[in-house]
Design a protein around this motif. Structure first.
Motif, PDB file in Angstrom:
ATOM      1  N   THR A  82       0.869  -1.171   0.000  1.00 19.25           N
ATOM      2  CA  THR A  82       0.000   0.000   0.000  1.00 19.25           C
ATOM      3  C   THR A  82       0.911   1.227   0.000  1.00 19.25           C
ATOM      4  N   GLY A  83       0.362   2.357  -0.400  1.00 17.93           N
ATOM      5  CA  GLY A  83       1.150   3.581  -0.343  1.00 17.93           C
ATOM      6  C   GLY A  83       1.593   4.109  -1.693  1.00 17.93           C
ATOM      7  N   HIS A  84       2.150   5.313  -1.661  1.00 19.35           N
ATOM      8  CA  HIS A  84       2.502   6.037  -2.878  1.00 19.35           C
ATOM      9  C   HIS A  84       3.454   5.268  -3.796  1.00 19.35           C
ATOM     10  N   ALA A  85       4.508   4.676  -3.202  1.00 23.08           N
ATOM     11  CA  ALA A  85       5.572   4.108  -4.023  1.00 23.08           C
ATOM     12  C   ALA A  85       5.050   3.012  -4.953  1.00 23.08           C
ATOM     13  N   SER A  86       4.252   2.097  -4.389  1.00 15.54           N
ATOM     14  CA  SER A  86       3.748   0.993  -5.197  1.00 15.54           C
ATOM     15  C   SER A  86       2.829   1.477  -6.312  1.00 15.54           C
ATOM     16  N   THR A  87       1.987   2.447  -5.980  1.00 14.20           N
ATOM     17  CA  THR A  87       1.052   2.957  -6.988  1.00 14.20           C
ATOM     18  C   THR A  87       1.830   3.583  -8.146  1.00 14.20           C
ATOM     19  N   ALA A  88       2.856   4.366  -7.806  1.00 12.65           N
ATOM     20  CA  ALA A  88       3.661   4.987  -8.860  1.00 12.65           C
ATOM     21  C   ALA A  88       4.371   3.919  -9.687  1.00 12.65           C
ATOM     22  N   LEU A  89       4.867   2.886  -9.006  1.00 15.75           N
ATOM     23  CA  LEU A  89       5.563   1.819  -9.726  1.00 15.75           C
ATOM     24  C   LEU A  89       4.637   1.159 -10.741  1.00 15.75           C
ATOM     25  N   LEU A  90       3.384   0.904 -10.337  1.00 12.63           N
ATOM     26  CA  LEU A  90       2.421   0.300 -11.271  1.00 12.63           C
ATOM     27  C   LEU A  90       2.197   1.226 -12.469  1.00 12.63           C
ATOM     28  N   HIS A  91       2.124   2.532 -12.187  1.00 10.58           N
ATOM     29  CA  HIS A  91       1.888   3.471 -13.287  1.00 10.58           C
ATOM     30  C   HIS A  91       3.081   3.527 -14.240  1.00 10.58           C
ATOM     31  N   PHE A  92       4.288   3.517 -13.674  1.00 13.23           N
ATOM     32  CA  PHE A  92       5.504   3.488 -14.514  1.00 13.23           C
ATOM     33  C   PHE A  92       5.462   2.266 -15.436  1.00 13.23           C
ATOM     34  N   LEU A  93       5.096   1.125 -14.850  1.00 13.15           N
ATOM     35  CA  LEU A  93       5.108  -0.124 -15.615  1.00 13.15           C
ATOM     36  C   LEU A  93       4.018  -0.109 -16.676  1.00 13.15           C
ATOM     37  N   ARG A  94       2.822   0.343 -16.274  1.00 12.60           N
ATOM     38  CA  ARG A  94       1.706   0.334 -17.225  1.00 12.60           C
ATOM     39  C   ARG A  94       2.003   1.238 -18.409  1.00 12.60           C
ATOM     40  N   THR A  95       2.497   2.459 -18.134  1.00 12.19           N
ATOM     41  CA  THR A  95       2.776   3.367 -19.251  1.00 12.19           C
ATOM     42  C   THR A  95       3.927   2.811 -20.096  1.00 12.19           C
ATOM     43  N   GLY A  96       4.875   2.147 -19.439  1.00 11.24           N
ATOM     44  CA  GLY A  96       5.996   1.563 -20.185  1.00 11.24           C
ATOM     45  C   GLY A  96       5.539   0.433 -21.084  1.00 11.24           C
ATOM     46  N   LEU A  97       4.598  -0.369 -20.603  1.00 14.76           N
ATOM     47  CA  LEU A  97       4.096  -1.506 -21.384  1.00 14.76           C
ATOM     48  C   LEU A  97       3.239  -1.034 -22.556  1.00 14.76           C
ATOM     49  N   ASP A  98       2.533   0.082 -22.348  1.00 15.38           N
ATOM     50  CA  ASP A  98       1.614   0.565 -23.366  1.00 15.38           C
ATOM     51  C   ASP A  98       2.306   1.361 -24.472  1.00 15.38           C
ATOM     52  N   LEU A 270       4.035  13.504  -5.785  1.00 14.05           N
ATOM     53  CA  LEU A 270       3.622  14.496  -6.781  1.00 14.05           C
ATOM     54  C   LEU A 270       3.359  13.839  -8.135  1.00 14.05           C
ATOM     55  N   TYR A 271       4.161  12.830  -8.453  1.00 15.51           N
ATOM     56  CA  TYR A 271       3.932  12.081  -9.694  1.00 15.51           C
ATOM     57  C   TYR A 271       2.523  11.488  -9.674  1.00 15.51           C
ATOM     58  N   ASN A 272       2.163  10.888  -8.538  1.00 16.94           N
ATOM     59  CA  ASN A 272       0.821  10.327  -8.396  1.00 16.94           C
ATOM     60  C   ASN A 272      -0.243  11.411  -8.512  1.00 16.94           C
ATOM     61  N   PHE A 273       0.006  12.543  -7.874  1.00 16.38           N
ATOM     62  CA  PHE A 273      -0.977  13.628  -7.888  1.00 16.38           C
ATOM     63  C   PHE A 273      -1.221  14.122  -9.311  1.00 16.38           C
ATOM     64  N   PHE A 274      -0.142  14.386 -10.053  1.00 16.44           N
ATOM     65  CA  PHE A 274      -0.295  14.922 -11.405  1.00 16.44           C
ATOM     66  C   PHE A 274      -0.905  13.899 -12.361  1.00 16.44           C
ATOM     67  N   ASN A 275      -0.788  12.620 -12.020  1.00 22.42           N
ATOM     68  CA  ASN A 275      -1.389  11.602 -12.868  1.00 22.42           C
ATOM     69  C   ASN A 275      -2.756  11.155 -12.354  1.00 22.42           C
ATOM     70  N   GLY A 276      -3.244  11.862 -11.345  1.00 19.76           N
ATOM     71  CA  GLY A 276      -4.565  11.537 -10.803  1.00 19.76           C
ATOM     72  C   GLY A 276      -4.647  10.165 -10.162  1.00 19.76           C
ATOM     73  N   LEU A 277      -3.571   9.724  -9.530  1.00 15.70           N
ATOM     74  CA  LEU A 277      -3.571   8.397  -8.912  1.00 15.70           C
ATOM     75  C   LEU A 277      -3.728   8.532  -7.402  1.00 15.70           C
ATOM     76  N   GLU A 278      -4.535   7.663  -6.841  1.00 14.87           N
ATOM     77  CA  GLU A 278      -4.731   7.663  -5.389  1.00 14.87           C
ATOM     78  C   GLU A 278      -4.268   6.331  -4.824  1.00 14.87           C
ATOM     79  N   PRO A 279      -3.225   6.323  -4.025  1.00 18.63           N
ATOM     80  CA  PRO A 279      -2.767   5.043  -3.475  1.00 18.63           C
ATOM     81  C   PRO A 279      -3.710   4.525  -2.392  1.00 18.63           C
ATOM     82  N   VAL A 280      -3.594   3.232  -2.121  1.00 15.85           N
ATOM     83  CA  VAL A 280      -4.374   2.636  -1.032  1.00 15.85           C
ATOM     84  C   VAL A 280      -3.713   3.048   0.276  1.00 15.85           C
ATOM     85  N   ARG A 281      -4.496   3.625   1.162  1.00 15.45           N
ATOM     86  CA  ARG A 281      -3.935   4.057   2.436  1.00 15.45           C
ATOM     87  C   ARG A 281      -4.830   3.608   3.575  1.00 15.45           C
TER      88      ARG A 281
END
Lengths: 405, 102
Positions: A82-98, A270-281
């Motif tokens: 849970t938390g910011h780091a994991s959410t950002a990591l998923l976004h990095f991976l998803r955008t990289g895969l796409d 901030l990366y999460n914020f600008f990408n509209g991502l909300e981590p599980v907290r």
């Protein structure tokens, strides 16, 4: 001539500079030098949103590209938390895969969520699981769940512990008590250390079970820095390279990579914020920073970082200059799986520690001469041979009830 | 007609919403006073009127607790003089918690 005090000015320069207030009122982005900045990093560098986002993505890709651990079409286990780091990591991976450019990520990520918040209520833990599952679904990743308590109690039944539906995860009210039951009244530091060792082993076991050759963990710079200092405090200095380096290759089959180690929590949030991502907290209970060395180090590093923005990177970079012990044999520590050192020609620091402990706990025989006394002590001293465990694990091993480890 | 209140919207994220009854967006009207509303004043107002749980996780001394990021209209508050920023009508102020470990 006495020159005490003459070098005061020079002394000052040796220390890190405290946070300075930079006037950023009319500044422009340090990168494009045109746009109005929206973000300040390290308390002094203003970035505009676009430059900040592209620099962040670049930093992630640069680390992956530099290490080339994950090969095309291979499965990579993503340690999801849970938390910011994991959410950002998923976004990095998803955008990289796409991507459709040659920079596209070509490995196949599989998420693993380790359920181990046994201090929370069952209801809260179920809610976290559900939110984690929704998050994975949003990013379109396959996710597996494992209950850490069940693994610690019986690690031989791993295949039955890995679930792909969050409802199947076995969560019990008395999980905290079950965990406490495998240890003999340890202090919080040792308990945290033991749970961490299990967690690490679980990751490697699951990776092998799912045929992943590589694991990504979401550790940020602050985690690395506090882990490094914790290692020093707990007599694990030898393992700093494994525990905090970019690549942990202590297992011959599975490599652990920390792709977010150069990021600060602010960049990630901030990366999460600008990408509209909300981590599980969730609201964790208040932790007493003085209860364990791990908590204390976390507090020490983050408090220092507040006023000295170079703290974390200084610690991490210093750690990067350390190398692994070359005097190692084939044997590995049964607990932490780090290679055990062979007996060096000179006294190692752990042996010296043992010796001074030995000397200071002996009752001297005053009936003989000083020379005979020291001779006797030297002869009687038998440096403990850590045949099975490394220095640090040797200290925590007596607290474990389970024999097979 | 001069409006006698200042309407702004607040956003909470990264776990900060858990301290505010799990509300991510709250629209508020601040009564106009002699003095200009600053973020410092707003924080006191939030503490008295909105904060529901464990104020120590949000406020420390006269500012936010270290580890909470503040953005004013998507701009880092360090660029707008932090607590001294003078709030304007329709501003959107977002608080993001980065507190580690939950």
């Amino acid at each position: 001539m006495c020159n005490v005090g003459d070098d005061v000015e020079e002394e000052k320069a040796k220390f890190m500079q405290a946070r300075t207030t930079v006037n950023l009122k009319n500044s422009v982005c340090v990168k494009c030098r045109t746009a109005k900045p929206q973000v300040v990093l390290q308390n002094q560098y203003p970035y505009c949103k676009d430059c900040f986002l592209s620099a962040t993505v670049h930093k992630f890709k640069a680390l992956l590209g530099k290490n080339r651990i994950a090969h095309p079409n291979e499965k990579v286990l993503i340690y999801h938390k849970t938390g910011h780091a994991s959410t950002a990591l998923l976004h990095f991976l998803r955008t990289g895969l796409d991507l459709t450019t040659p920079k596209k990520i070509r490995f196949e990520p599989i998420l693993l969520f380790v359920e181990g918040d046994f201090k929370l209520s069952v209801q809260q833990r179920r809610l976290i699981l559900q939110q984690v599952s929704e998050e994975a679904q949003r990013f379109g990743f396959r996710i597996n769940y494992v209950c850490l308590t069940q693994y610690i109690l019986d690690s031989t039944q791993l295949s039955s512990l890995i679930c792909d539906k969050f409802d199947d995860v076995l969560i019990k009210e008395n999980d905290a008590a079950s965990i406490a039951g495998i240890m003999k009244k340890p202090n919080v530091t040792t308990q945290t250390e033991i749970i961490k060792l299990y967690e690490q082993r679980l990751l490697v076991d699951v990776a092998k079970f799912l045929n992943c050759k590589c694991i990504f963990t979401p550790d940020l710079g602050i985690d690395i820095a506090s882990q490094l200092l914790t290692n020093v405090c707990l007599g694990r200095g030898e393992h700093i390279v494994f525990d905090t380096g970019t690549v942990d290759s202590r297992d011959s089959e599975v490599t652990i990579l920390k792709p977010l180690r150069n990021f600060t929590i602010k960049e990630i949030a901030l990366y999460n914020f600008f990408n509209g991502l909300e981590p599980v907290r969730f609201l964790a209970e208040n932790v007493n920073p003085y209860k364990s060395i791990q908590n204390l180090m976390q507090k020490f590093v983050s408090d220092l970082q507040e006023n000295y923005p170079a703290t974390i990177s200084t610690i991490v970079r210093t750690g990067d200059k350390l190398g692994v012990n070359k005097n190692v044999g084939e044997a590995k520590c049964l607990l932490c799986k780090a290679p055990l050192g062979t007996k060096p020609d000179t006294l190692s620091s752990s042996e010296a520690t043992n010796f001074s402990h030995w000397v200071s706990t002996q009752t001297p025989n005053c009936g003989v001469s000083v020379r005979d006394r020291s001779k006797h002590i030297l002869e009687a001293f038998n440096n403990a041979d850590y045949g099975k465990y490394c220095f640090s694990c040797n200290q925590i091993q007596p607290f474990l009830c389970l024999r097979e480890v | 007609m001069v409006e006698n209140s200042l309407t702004i919207s607040l956003g909470f994220g990264g776990g900060a919403e858990l301290l505010f009854g799990n509300k991510k967006n709250i629209s508020i009207s601040l009564p106009k006073t002699q003095k200009q509303w600053t973020i410092g004043e707003l924080l006191k107002w939030i503490k008295d009127n909105l904060l529901q749980e464990r104020p120590e996780l949000f406020i420390q001394d006269d500012s936010v607790r270290p580890g909470i990021l503040v953005l004013v209209n998507e701009v880092d508050w360090e660029l707008v003089d932090t607590v001294n920023y003078e709030i304007k009508s329709e501003d959107k102020i977002v608080f993001i918690s980065t507190l580690h470990g939950g």
